[in-house]
Design a protein around this motif. Structure first.
Motif, short mmCIF file in Angstrom:
data_model
loop_
_atom_site.label_atom_id
_atom_site.label_comp_id
_atom_site.label_asym_id
_atom_site.label_seq_id
_atom_site.Cartn_x
_atom_site.Cartn_y
_atom_site.Cartn_z
N LEU A 60 11.06 1.85 1.44
CA LEU A 60 10.91 1.69 0.16
C LEU A 60 9.79 2.75 -0.43
N ALA A 61 9.19 3.44 0.20
CA ALA A 61 8.11 4.29 0.07
C ALA A 61 8.81 5.68 -0.19
N GLU A 62 9.75 5.95 0.16
CA GLU A 62 10.77 7.15 0.04
C GLU A 62 11.48 6.78 -1.28
N ALA A 63 12.00 5.65 -1.42
CA ALA A 63 12.85 5.12 -2.51
C ALA A 63 12.18 5.28 -3.81
N VAL A 64 10.77 4.93 -3.57
CA VAL A 64 9.88 5.15 -5.03
C VAL A 64 9.45 6.44 -5.20
N THR A 65 9.17 7.15 -4.23
CA THR A 65 9.35 8.62 -4.31
C THR A 65 10.38 9.30 -5.26
N ALA A 66 11.64 9.22 -4.70
CA ALA A 66 12.74 9.57 -5.42
C ALA A 66 12.83 9.05 -6.96
N GLN A 67 12.63 7.69 -7.09
CA GLN A 67 12.59 7.29 -8.36
C GLN A 67 11.72 7.83 -9.25
N ALA A 68 10.40 7.89 -8.65
CA ALA A 68 9.45 8.36 -9.64
C ALA A 68 9.55 9.98 -9.83
N SER A 69 10.16 10.55 -9.04
CA SER A 69 10.27 11.95 -9.43
C SER A 69 11.61 12.32 -10.21
N GLY A 70 12.09 11.13 -10.87
CA GLY A 70 12.95 11.29 -12.12
C GLY A 70 14.47 11.62 -11.81
N MET A 71 14.75 11.02 -10.45
CA MET A 71 16.25 10.86 -10.11
C MET A 71 16.99 10.29 -11.09
N VAL A 72 18.39 11.04 -11.27
CA VAL A 72 19.33 10.54 -12.54
C VAL A 72 19.92 9.47 -11.92
N GLN A 73 19.97 8.22 -12.64
CA GLN A 73 20.96 7.45 -12.27
C GLN A 73 22.25 7.45 -13.35
N ALA A 131 0.77 -1.18 -0.11
CA ALA A 131 -0.04 0.05 -0.03
C ALA A 131 0.70 1.14 -0.02
N ALA A 132 2.07 1.14 0.58
CA ALA A 132 2.93 2.26 0.74
C ALA A 132 3.46 2.65 -0.43
N ALA A 133 3.84 1.60 -1.29
CA ALA A 133 4.55 1.69 -2.36
C ALA A 133 3.54 2.30 -3.56
N LYS A 134 2.34 1.85 -3.70
CA LYS A 134 1.45 2.38 -4.49
C LYS A 134 0.93 3.70 -4.14
N ASP A 135 0.96 4.22 -2.87
CA ASP A 135 0.59 5.51 -2.56
C ASP A 135 1.69 6.47 -2.98
N ALA A 136 2.95 6.02 -2.86
CA ALA A 136 4.21 6.64 -3.26
C ALA A 136 4.46 6.70 -4.78
N GLY A 137 3.56 6.15 -5.65
CA GLY A 137 3.66 6.29 -6.93
C GLY A 137 4.23 5.24 -7.71
N ALA A 138 4.35 3.87 -7.34
CA ALA A 138 4.66 2.82 -8.02
C ALA A 138 3.68 2.34 -9.14
N THR A 139 3.93 1.99 -10.16
CA THR A 139 3.15 1.56 -11.32
C THR A 139 2.47 0.25 -10.68
N VAL A 140 3.52 -0.93 -10.53
CA VAL A 140 3.14 -2.13 -10.04
C VAL A 140 3.86 -2.57 -8.99
N VAL A 141 3.11 -3.15 -8.04
CA VAL A 141 3.86 -3.50 -6.99
C VAL A 141 3.49 -5.03 -6.67
N GLY A 142 4.19 -6.01 -6.12
CA GLY A 142 4.06 -7.50 -6.09
C GLY A 142 5.05 -8.32 -5.56
N GLY A 143 5.21 -9.60 -5.58
CA GLY A 143 6.17 -10.22 -5.19
C GLY A 143 6.24 -11.43 -6.31
N SER A 144 6.16 -12.72 -5.67
CA SER A 144 6.13 -13.75 -6.47
C SER A 144 5.24 -13.91 -7.75
N SER A 145 3.92 -13.18 -7.31
CA SER A 145 3.03 -13.15 -8.61
C SER A 145 3.53 -12.27 -9.66
#
Length: 134
Positions: free
Chosen positions: A88-101, A20-34
């Motif tokens: 994870l939620a902070e990392a998703v926010t950073a990645q979704a905001s366009g953090m340069v790799q 739930a936290a990852a989806k709220d932070a802006g992740a497109t798809v969240v899950g595990g083994s599925s």
């Protein structure tokens, strides 16, 4: 660039709070083994820009490493894409905001995308300055 970044997050299917936290932070798809099963079977198209994972999911990701690796989507500790569930939620926010790799090689060369061929010289210079000052 204003482009929406699609983020894929691998975490335990049982951890509902993290999902739930990852989806709220802006992740497109969240899950595990599925999600891993969907990627390996070809049901889920791998059209993501970034992927994150929790450390407990890394052994499971070996099943899709041949798919994610060549696309540059395999989570990597050096890039900060392997995060504990509580961060994870902070990392998703950073990645979704366009953090340069960026990457470096053993000769000290820095590799990063700073623009497209259609950019004007001024736009490229602005991106280079921003990258150097970051």
């Amino acid at each position: 660039t204003g482009k929406k970044v699609n983020v894929l997050v691998f975490c335990s299917d049982d951890d509902k709070e993290t999902i739930a936290a990852a989806k709220d932070a802006g992740a497109t798809v969240v899950g595990g083994s599925s999600v891993i099963q969907s990627i390996s079977s070809g049901e889920l198209a791998v059209n993501f820009d970034r992927s994150l994972a929790t450390p407990d999911m890394m052994p499971s990701l070996s099943k899709v490493a041949r798919i994610l690796g060549p696309r540059g989507l395999m989570p990597n500790a050096k890039l900060g894409t392997i995060q504990p569930a509580e961060n994870l939620a902070e990392a998703v926010t950073a990645q979704a905001s366009g953090m340069v790799q960026y990457r470096t090689d053993k000769f000290g060369n820095i590799m990063a995308g700073i623009g497209k061929g259609s950019f004007q010289k001024e736009q490229l210079l602005e991106n280079i300055r921003s990258f150097m000052n970051a």
